[in-house]
Write a protein that holds these residues in place. Structure first.
Motif, short mmCIF file in Angstrom:
data_model
loop_
_atom_site.label_atom_id
_atom_site.label_comp_id
_atom_site.label_asym_id
_atom_site.label_seq_id
_atom_site.Cartn_x
_atom_site.Cartn_y
_atom_site.Cartn_z
N GLY A 9 -7.07 57.51 6.43
CA GLY A 9 -5.96 56.65 6.81
C GLY A 9 -5.58 56.74 8.27
N ASP A 10 -5.85 57.90 8.90
CA ASP A 10 -5.57 58.05 10.32
C ASP A 10 -6.41 57.10 11.16
N LEU A 11 -7.60 56.77 10.66
CA LEU A 11 -8.51 55.89 11.39
C LEU A 11 -8.36 54.43 10.97
N SER A 12 -8.20 54.19 9.68
CA SER A 12 -8.13 52.80 9.22
C SER A 12 -6.88 52.09 9.73
N ARG A 13 -5.79 52.83 9.94
CA ARG A 13 -4.55 52.19 10.38
C ARG A 13 -4.64 51.69 11.82
N LEU A 14 -5.69 52.09 12.54
CA LEU A 14 -5.87 51.62 13.91
C LEU A 14 -6.37 50.18 13.95
N HIS A 15 -6.83 49.67 12.80
CA HIS A 15 -7.36 48.31 12.73
C HIS A 15 -6.39 47.39 12.00
N GLN A 16 -6.54 46.08 12.30
CA GLN A 16 -5.90 45.09 11.44
C GLN A 16 -6.64 45.07 10.10
N VAL A 17 -5.96 44.60 9.07
CA VAL A 17 -6.56 44.61 7.73
C VAL A 17 -7.20 43.25 7.45
N PRO A 18 -8.54 43.19 7.43
CA PRO A 18 -9.20 41.91 7.13
C PRO A 18 -9.10 41.61 5.63
N LYS A 19 -8.57 40.40 5.32
CA LYS A 19 -8.30 40.12 3.91
C LYS A 19 -8.31 38.62 3.68
N VAL A 20 -9.02 38.19 2.63
CA VAL A 20 -9.01 36.79 2.21
C VAL A 20 -8.78 36.76 0.70
N SER A 21 -8.42 35.57 0.21
CA SER A 21 -8.21 35.42 -1.23
C SER A 21 -9.49 34.93 -1.90
N LEU A 22 -9.53 35.00 -3.22
CA LEU A 22 -10.71 34.56 -3.95
C LEU A 22 -11.07 33.11 -3.65
N GLY A 23 -10.05 32.27 -3.43
CA GLY A 23 -10.31 30.86 -3.20
C GLY A 23 -10.47 30.47 -1.75
N SER A 24 -10.45 31.42 -0.84
CA SER A 24 -10.58 31.10 0.58
C SER A 24 -11.91 30.41 0.86
N SER A 25 -11.87 29.44 1.78
CA SER A 25 -13.08 28.69 2.12
C SER A 25 -14.01 29.53 2.98
N LEU A 26 -15.24 29.05 3.11
CA LEU A 26 -16.21 29.75 3.95
C LEU A 26 -15.71 29.84 5.38
N ARG A 27 -15.10 28.75 5.86
CA ARG A 27 -14.57 28.78 7.22
C ARG A 27 -13.50 29.86 7.37
N GLU A 28 -12.61 29.97 6.40
CA GLU A 28 -11.55 30.98 6.46
C GLU A 28 -12.13 32.40 6.43
N VAL A 29 -13.18 32.59 5.65
CA VAL A 29 -13.84 33.89 5.60
C VAL A 29 -14.43 34.24 6.96
N ILE A 30 -15.14 33.28 7.56
CA ILE A 30 -15.78 33.53 8.87
C ILE A 30 -14.73 33.83 9.93
N VAL A 31 -13.64 33.08 9.93
CA VAL A 31 -12.57 33.29 10.91
C VAL A 31 -11.95 34.68 10.73
N GLU A 32 -11.73 35.07 9.48
CA GLU A 32 -11.11 36.39 9.22
C GLU A 32 -12.03 37.52 9.68
N ILE A 33 -13.31 37.44 9.36
CA ILE A 33 -14.25 38.48 9.78
C ILE A 33 -14.35 38.54 11.29
N SER A 34 -14.40 37.36 11.93
CA SER A 34 -14.54 37.31 13.40
C SER A 34 -13.29 37.81 14.09
N SER A 35 -12.13 37.43 13.60
CA SER A 35 -10.89 37.79 14.29
C SER A 35 -10.56 39.28 14.16
N LYS A 36 -10.92 39.88 13.04
CA LYS A 36 -10.62 41.30 12.85
C LYS A 36 -11.71 42.21 13.44
N MET A 37 -12.86 41.63 13.76
CA MET A 37 -13.93 42.30 14.51
C MET A 37 -14.45 43.58 13.86
N LEU A 38 -14.51 43.58 12.52
CA LEU A 38 -15.05 44.73 11.81
C LEU A 38 -16.30 44.39 11.01
#
Length: 324
Positions: free
Chosen positions: A204-233
């Motif tokens: 937890g000391d390390l994970s809290r340094l990052h934003q939490v990448p998270k999408v819902s089951l119904g999120s579109s492919l575009r939303e998934v790509i944006v979330e992965i790209s923006s959180k940079m993990l």
């Protein structure tokens, strides 16, 4: 200095190791009643263990002091030459004094020993000659006699200094066990080092340094790509309407989907996620996360607090902290 041209380097190296190994092995006979009393004396000491010596023995003394301090036995180094020019003042009435010397006859030792005795402190000798001035003057003697130095001239301290260091380690390990010194105690004394981090740094000391990448089951492919790209993990967790973790999507999953020529228009997170992702608790040690990554050949884990998804720990986090 005459240079030899016919030295068998490998043979000389092996001979050195064997001579020093033999010197260490011979120490077993000197783990006796005096050794037991010295360990008990140090364990009961309410002051510090002050360790002194001259020449190469002084260097060994510094190493033993460092080992004692890092394993719960407060210790100080006092150079024998400096001691008779003022540093004797560092000794307090509650201290135990240890003097290290191969011969036990060095001029500085002969001056120092009666001064320590006059202060009333218990004096322990780690010495290679049991009939020496130091051995005869000390309250306790730990014999580190070696029959031969590894030096071909039998002069340079080699086997003898190895024996001194091993005797110091034997004392330290006995004290560790007597005091019940734990891995957590060790970490308290090594907060900035790699060893300490392995013992106290939590996921937890390390994970809290990052934003939490998270999408819902119904999120579109575009939303998934944006979330992965923006959180940079390079990854995102997938959660249901109640916020419960249901899966993981990595940038590798996206590439594999494209390779299959799927119709991206109707693809949702649920279609490309991997179910049952590898997770680890936030309160777990970071070094345990490394073990899990290695065992599963992956570079990230989803971090959980109880049954709630709380973020990502990445291999790069462990590299940055020097855990690897």
């Amino acid at each position: 200095m005459k240079q030899k041209t016919s030295v068998n380097i490998r043979e000389t190296g092996i001979r050195t190791i064997r001579l020093e190994s033999s010197a260490i092995g011979s120490l077993e006979q000197y783990i006796n009643a005096d050794f037991e009393r010295v360990v008990e004396l140090m364990a009961a000491c309410t002051g510090r263990v002050v360790i002194t010596g001259i020449g190469k023995s002084a260097i060994i003394a510094q190493k033993i002091v460092a080992t004692f301090n890092s394993t719960g036995t407060p210790a100080l180094f006092m150079h024998a030459a400096d001691a008779i020019h003022g540093d004797l003042g560092m000794i307090t009435p509650d201290d135990v004094v240890v003097c290290i010397s191969k011969s036990g006859e060095s001029p500085e030792i002969k001056v120092l020993v009666p001064l320590v005795r006059n202060l009333g402190n218990k004096l322990v000798a780690i010495v290679g000659k049991s009939d020496s001035y130091l051995a005869q003057s000390a309250h306790f003697v730990l014999n580190t006699y070696v029959p031969q130095e590894a030096c071909p001239n039998n002069l340079a301290p080699t086997s003898s200094t190895t024996a001194q260091m091993v005797m110091g380690d034997a004392l330290a390990v006995c004290l560790i066990e007597m005091k019940g010194f734990t891995a957590e105690d060790f970490a308290r004394f090594h907060p900035g080092g790699t060893l300490g981090k392995k013992l106290y740094l939590k996921v937890g000391d390390l994970s809290r340094l990052h934003q939490v990448p998270k999408v819902s089951l119904g999120s579109s492919l575009r939303e998934v790509i944006v979330e992965i790209s923006s959180k940079m993990l390079g990854v995102t967790g997938v959660v249901d309407d109640q916020g419960r973790l249901r899966g993981i999507i990595t940038d590798g999953d996206l590439r594999r989907m494209l390779e299959k020529n799927m119709n991206a228009a109707g693809v949702s997170a649920a279609d490309i996620m991997s179910s049952n992702p590898k997770t680890i608790g936030a309160d777990e040690l970071a070094v345990n996360a490394l073990d899990m990554m290695r065992n599963n050949d992956i570079t990230q884990l989803l971090v959980m607090k109880g049954d709630q998804y709380h973020g990502i720990i990445h291999l790069h986090d462990l590299i940055r902290e020097g855990i690897i």
